[in-house]
Each structure stands twice: as structure tokens, then as C-alpha cells.
Design an enzyme around this catalytic site. Structure first.
Site, PDB file in Angstrom:
ATOM      1  CG  LEU A 392      -1.959  -1.121   1.292  1.00 34.89           C
ATOM      2  CD1 LEU A 392      -2.735  -1.054   2.595  1.00 34.89           C
ATOM      3  CD2 LEU A 392      -2.905  -1.053   0.104  1.00 34.89           C
ATOM      4  N   GLY A 395       7.132   4.068   4.067  1.00 37.53           N
ATOM      5  CA  GLY A 395       7.595   5.249   4.768  1.00 37.53           C
ATOM      6  C   GLY A 395       9.091   5.203   4.975  1.00 37.53           C
ATOM      7  N   GLY A 396       9.545   5.936   5.985  1.00 32.65           N
ATOM      8  CA  GLY A 396      10.972   5.987   6.236  1.00 32.65           C
ATOM      9  C   GLY A 396      11.549   4.654   6.664  1.00 32.65           C
ATOM     10  CG  PHE A 397      12.993   3.990   9.734  1.00 37.07           C
ATOM     11  CD1 PHE A 397      14.285   3.756   9.296  1.00 37.07           C
ATOM     12  CD2 PHE A 397      12.681   5.223  10.266  1.00 37.07           C
ATOM     13  CE1 PHE A 397      15.257   4.732   9.407  1.00 37.07           C
ATOM     14  CE2 PHE A 397      13.647   6.206  10.386  1.00 37.07           C
ATOM     15  CZ  PHE A 397      14.939   5.972   9.953  1.00 37.07           C
ATOM     16  CB  SER A 398       7.186   1.207   8.500  1.00 34.63           C
ATOM     17  OG  SER A 398       6.582   2.436   8.163  1.00 34.63           O
ATOM     18  CE  LYS A 415       3.781   2.309  10.360  1.00 34.80           C
ATOM     19  NZ  LYS A 415       3.300   3.474  11.149  1.00 34.80           N
ATOM     20  CG  ASP A 516       2.303  13.272  13.011  1.00 36.77           C
ATOM     21  OD1 ASP A 516       2.480  14.380  12.469  1.00 36.77           O
ATOM     22  OD2 ASP A 516       2.752  12.206  12.542  1.00 36.77           O
TER      23      ASP A 516
END
Length: 665
Positions: A392, A395-398, A415, A516
Site C-alpha cells: 500500500l 515510509g521511512g522505516f516501514s 505495517k 501528528d
């Protein structure tokens, strides 16, 4: 034999002197003499001795019956030979008879209502009833004149002849009939009992058969479970492969229209650049052509005006004709310029639409590239339960994969958190603590406007997985990229749902600050329900925190466009509360309605931080378009974006704002 019994009775007469005297008196009354006859005394005494033991008819002794019949008022000298009428005694005896009869009726009724009983016990009860009736007859004889006298004489004569039974007692129910009736009832009940036992046995056999069938079904299910899981996973993989193939084919087709990513080499440096497709090239060419035509028409129009101003001495007639021609020619030029403007606007709208498609194409191309480079792209089944399907996003680390839960039979989002193998152990432990903290916060949140967290498990020493609720719709960021400006009505219901989730976070025992909120962290399901996600930067408000808020220990984290001014204070440790989320929600509302962020829209995060853009954002300004935005919406945004933290309302206060009230007035 009779003589032996008489001798036996005579030998025992000395021990029964008291009872003998009473019997003698009773006999004297019965025969009408003052003193008892000598020839009857011995047999009577013998009869009394023989009946001094309990009778076989229920334990009632004859001596007791005779003692009851004795009258304390009798003349000891035997002066009176006739029984005088005594109304009070007769009434007392009749009352006793009625009471005993009532007791017998109650006893008969009770015996009739008993369903199970012992036949020998019932027979004994029958004999007791007969003894009771004997006592009633004996007692009632004292007040009934000659009939009682004759009955008593018959009993004594019968006893004197050695007959120990009560042959002359009239009984309403014969013992033989009672026994026969009881035996019939017992036989009927035994038959019913056997029938019930057969039914119980039948039911027990059926239960055993059902238990066996259930066990067989469970065993069969356990045997078929791996096969069923394999078939289901194979079907899911087939569908996912078809979806992957379709997505790549669509990307190739769209690339021809919209463009593709090209690679430019400059020495040892390799960079990527975008090359427009044929459709965008054609649109840009049309715009360029229209621009050239527009410039040519404007030059002709300027030339026409110049010729009109340079005309010399001409007659009035010629001057009028030239002026008319000039006006007509100028109108032609104006009409042409207006037509060019309409065509230009149409092409620009079409190009903007293609630009949106190009943005989606670029994101899809990036997703496919990330999917091809992922080590989980081979349809793995994680934790023997979650079948990974398609990527899907990353991201940065996932990485986030669409997956299927083979146990609960539902789609989920997995995730996958990857730790860089080059990281130090300290950095790995820090990242793990951060992820576990997010999990501990998120796992307890159950609300329809918050994405659920279902599970967490370790894949290997450098990777672990969190399983989240799958939202099949887009996120708010994708919605705003496709449609930068939303109608106020849609924006209002979205912000209402966001605040419903925030209210839930602030009504818990331990309040939670999301910290966030941004378009990428608001997801939609198939029905358009907005759900808040990503609690990686969330803060738990401890019980001892004062009204001003808690200390911000992660300053610098977050998305700067959506953070309030107090988060950028550098001269002291900032204090934050749920008012941080109120500011972020106000930014979201502004962006949905006006198509841009109110502060630092075109700036990078580094520039926002360097130029103190948010710290200087003391007043929010609203653009003139769209003009359909209501004043109530603008006032709501102003309240959310109050610069002073102390004056800004918290989440629970904003949730009660009239603008978010959908109740009918």
C-alpha cells in the site's frame, strides 16, 4: 387349647388388678349389675393381658381403648347401673369424632397426591386408619345409649371367646380393595417408569451419536483446515497477481499519455527527471499556439489604433467611414481575443486534470518500484495467519501491506517495521521502545473514528509487524491532491468525525494527545467514515500534569505546517496539551476549504524552522475565493487557530462548538 389360654390368662391376672377393676365396672354397666360377674372376670383379665402389648393393627392397645372409655365421674360403689345422659360429654365426643374424621380426610387426600410410594408403607397406613376408626367408635359409644352398649358387649364377648380381631367394626374402605388399588397404581407407575427409562436410554444413545458426529466433524475440520487455508491463500494470491499485472499495465498506458521517469547521467552522477507524455505535450503545444495567436491579434489591434491616430486631413465622409471600419475591426480583434482566452482556460483546466493524473501516476510508479524492491513481495504468510498481498505504501522505516487474516477472514493492513542492520544496538533499542510505546497506546483505543490495532508480533531480529484495521478508501492527503478544494459541507463532516475521535482520546482515564494530525493520518473506509491513525508521536497525559499541560520532550518531531506556535519555543521547554490537536484540526479545516495551508504553504520544513514562520503566524487571513465559505466556518477556524495557547479552547470545548452541532433546532 381354650383351657390352656384361660389358665395362662388367669396366671397373669394378679399383675393387672387395676385394669381388671375397670373392666369389671364396664361389664357391670353393660349387663346392668352392681358388681361384675365372677365367671367373666377371668376371661376379661386374660383378654386385657393379651392386648396389653401393641396390636398388629397399628400399635393401639385394648387397655388404652378401655381406659379411654372409663368415666372418672362413675360411682365407685356401683350404685348406678344405667348410663345417664350427659349432653356435654356427648358433645365433646362428637367434636372429637368430627376432628378425627377431618384428619382422616386430609390424610386420604395427601395419600392420593403422592406419585411414588412404597406399597408396604401404604398398607401400614391403612391399618393405622382402621385403628383410629376403632378408637372413634369406642369413644362415640359412650354417648350413644344402647347401640354402643350392645356393640361393647359384642366386643367383650368376642374377646372372651379368644377372638382377637375386630370383626364387628364397620369400615368404609376394605383393606383388600385398598391393596388392589395400590397394586394397580404401582403397576401403572412401574410401566411408566419403564417407558421413561426406555426414552432416557434412547436419548442417551442419540446424544452419544451426536457427540461422535461432532467429534468426527471437528477431526475432519482439523484435517481440512490446512487444505482450506491453502486454497484460500492461493485464491488471494491469484487475485493479487492479477491486480499487480493490471496496475502495471495501467501505468504503462498512462505513461504514454502523461509521461515517464527518465534518467539523466552527468558524469558519475545519476539523477531522475520527468518526461511528459504525448497528451501533455499536445496540450502544451496548443497553449503555445494560442499564446502566439493571442500575441499576433494584440499586435494587429495596436497597429489598428496607431493607424487611426496617424490619419491625415481627410473629408468628413471618408473620416466617418474609416472610423466605422476601425471600430468594426477592433470588435473583431476583441472577439478573437475572448475566444482565445476561453480556449486557453479550457486547455489549462484539462492540463490541470492531467497534472492530477500525473501526480497519481508518479505515486503509483513509486509504489510499484517499492513493491518490486521489497523482500516481502512474494506473498508470504506471516505468523501462520496473515497472507501478505500488495504493497500500500512505504515510509521511512516501514512498509504497509494489504493482507488477509486467515483466522478471522477479514482484510487487514500489516505495517512492517524494519530496523537497519547497520544501526547500533542503542538505536535499535530506541526504535523498538518507540514502537512498543505506540502499540501500548494504540491497542487500548476502540472507537469508530480511530483505526483499530489488532495484533503485533516479531518477524525476525530486525523486523516486527503491527496489524491494523484496513481502510479501503483513500487518505485525506490523496483526496486533497485529487480535489484540492472541498465543499464546506464535506469539510465540516470530516472535521466533525476527527473531533469525535479526539474527544474519545480526551475522555479516557489517561488522556492522549495525538500530536501528528495531518491529511496523511486521516483515512476513509468504503462508506466515507473518517478514522484517525498513526499514534507514533502521541503523548500520554499523566495524572499529575497541571492545567498548563505537559512538557514536550520530542521537540523538532512532527509535521511543522500543522503544529502550533508553542511547539517552536526554543528559550524554554514547551508545555503542551490537547490544544495542540485543536490547532492541527484548524489547519486541516482551512486546507480542505481553501485548498492551501494558512501558514508556510509553499515553504519546506527547514525553511519554516529557519524563518520562524509559525511563530510569526499571529493572525489567520482568508482568501477571497471560494466566496461560498460561510462566516461560521471562518469563525470556527479562527477559534481553532488562536495564537495564545491559554486563550485557545481545548478539544472538549471545541467539540461543543455550535458549528459542529448537527442537532436539529
Amino acid at each position: 387349647m381354650a383351657e390352656d389360654m384361660l389358665l395362662h390368662f388367669t396366671s397373669n391376672s394378679s399383675n393387672q388388678s387395676d385394669q381388671s377393676s375397670k373392666i369389671a365396672k364396664l361389664e357391670a354397666r353393660l349387663v346392668g349389675k352392681a358388681t361384675p360377674a365372677t365367671h367373666l372376670q377371668v376371661p376379661l383379665q386374660s383378654a386385657v393381658n393379651s392386648f396389653s402389648a401393641p396390636s398388629k393393627f397399628g400399635g393401639v392397645t385394648l387397655s388404652e381403648s378401655l381406659a379411654d372409655s372409663d368415666d372418672s365421674d362413675d360411682d365407685d360403689n356401683g350404685g348406678a347401673f344405667l348410663i345417664l345422659a350427659n349432653t356435654q360429654k356427648r358433645q365433646k365426643v362428637e367434636d372429637e369424632c368430627a376432628s378425627i374424621a377431618m384428619e382422616m380426610a386430609v390424610e386420604d387426600q395427601r395419600q392420593a397426591s403422592v406419585e411414588t410410594f412404597d406399597s408396604s408403607k401404604l398398607i401400614s397406613e391403612t391399618h393405622k386408619k382402621k385403628q383410629a376408626r376403632v378408637r372413634v367408635n369406642a369413644a362415640s359409644g359412650r354417648g350413644r345409649g344402647g347401640r354402643a352398649t350392645d356393640q361393647g358387649r359384642n366386643q367383650i364377648i368376642s374377646l372372651s371367646n379368644g377372638d382377637l380381631g375386630f370383626s364387628n367394626v364397620n369400615d368404609d374402605y376394605s383393606s383388600e380393595d385398598d391393596v388392589a388399588s395400590l397394586r394397580a397404581k404401582v403397576a401403572s407407575m412401574e410401566e411408566n417408569l419403564k417407558k421413561y427409562q426406555d426414552e432416557v436410554s434412547d436419548y442417551r444413545n442419540r446424544c452419544e451419536c451426536l457427540d461422535k458426529e461432532l467429534k468426527d466433524l471437528k477431526d475432519l475440520e482439523q484435517k481440512l483446515k490446512p487444505k482450506r487455508t491453502k486454497v484460500l491463500s492461493d485464491l488471494l494470491i491469484s487475485v493479487s497477481k492479477a491486480e499487480r499485472q493490471e496496475a502495471r499495465m495501467k501505468v504503462r498506458q498512462d505513461s504514454l499519455r502523461l509521461g515517464n521517469i527518465g534518467v539523466i547521467r552527468a558524469g558519475t552522477l545519476i539523477s531522475e527527471t520527468w518526461e511528459d507524455g504525448q497528451t501533455l505535450k499536445d496540450l502544451n503545444a496548443q497553449l503555445k499556439y494560442l499564446l502566439e495567436v493571442k500575441e499576433a491579434v494584440e499586435r494587429q489591434r495596436k497597429s489598428l489604433k496607431k493607424r487611426q491616430s496617424d490619419k491625415g486631413d481627410v473629408s468628413d465622409i471618408e473620416s466617418g467611414a474609416q472610423e466605422e471600419d476601425t471600430v468594426i475591426q477592433d470588435e473583431i480583434y476583441k472577439s478573437r481575443l475572448a475566444s482565445i482566452k476561453r480556449e486557453e482556460e479550457s486547455i489549462i483546466r484539462e492540463r490541470d486534470r492531467y497534472e492530477l493524473e500525473k501526480g497519481r501516476l508518479i505515486r503509483e510508479m513509486k509504489r510499484i518500484r517499492d513493491e518490486d524492491g521489497s523482500r516481502f513481495n512474494n506473498f508470504q504468510i506471516l505468523n501462520h495467519r496473515y497472507a501478505l498481498l500488495n504493497l500500500l505504501g512505504k515510509g521511512g522505516f516501514s512498509e504497509v501491506y494489504k493482507a488477509f487474516d486467515l483466522v478471522e477472514h477479514r482484510y487487514v493492513a500489516c505495517k512492517l517495521h524494519g530496523l537497519n542492520a547497520q544501526w547500533s544496538e542503542e538505536k535499535k533499542q530506541s526504535y523498538m521502545r518507540h514502537a512498543i510505546r505506540e502499540y501500548n497506546i494504540h491497542k487500548t483505543l476502540i472507537h469508530h473514528n480511530i483505526v483499530r490495532l489488532w495484533d503485533i508480533f516479531e518477524i525476525d531480529s530486525n523486523t516486527f509487524c503491527t496489524v491494523l484495521e484496513y481502510c479501503s478508501g483513500k487518505d485525506l492527503d490523496a483526496v486533497l491532491k485529487a480535489t484540492p478544494i472541498l465543499p464546506e459541507r464535506e469539510a465540516r463532516i470530516i472535521i466533525y468525525q476527527i473531533f469525535q475521535g479526539l474527544v474519545y482520546l480526551n475522555k479516557r482515564t489517561q488522556k492522549i494527545i495525538h500530536y501528528d494530525l495531518k491529511p496523511g493520518n486521516v483515512l476513509f473506509d468504503d462508506f466515507g467514515v473518517a478514522k484517525v491513525t498513526d499514534f507514533g508521536l502521541s503523548k500520554i497525559v499523566e495524572d499529575d500534569v497541571g492545567s498548563q499541560g505537559m512538557e514536550l520532550t520530542s521537540q523538532g518531531a512532527g509535521t511543522y505546517w500543522y503544529l502550533p506556535p508553542e511547539c517552536f519555543e526554543l528559550n524554554k521547554v514547551p508545555l503542551i496539551s490537547s490544544k495542540v490537536d485543536v490547532w492541527s484540526a484548524g489547519i486541516l479545516m482551512y486546507q480542505m476549504i481553501f485548498g492551501r495551508r494558512p501558514f508556510g504553504h509553499d515553504q519546506s520544513q527547514e525553511r519554516i524552522l529557519r524563518e520562524d514562520t509559525i511563530i510569526k503566524a499571529r493572525k489567520v487571513e482568508f482568501p477571497s475565493r471560494p466566496a461560498a465559505v460561510s462566516n461560521e466556518a471562518k469563525d470556527f477556524i479562527r477559534r481553532c487557530l488562536t495564537y495564545n495557547q491559554a486563550e485557545r479552547p481545548d478539544v472538549l470545548s471545541v467539540a461543543q462548538d455550535p458549528y459542529l452541532n448537527y442537532k436539529k433546532k
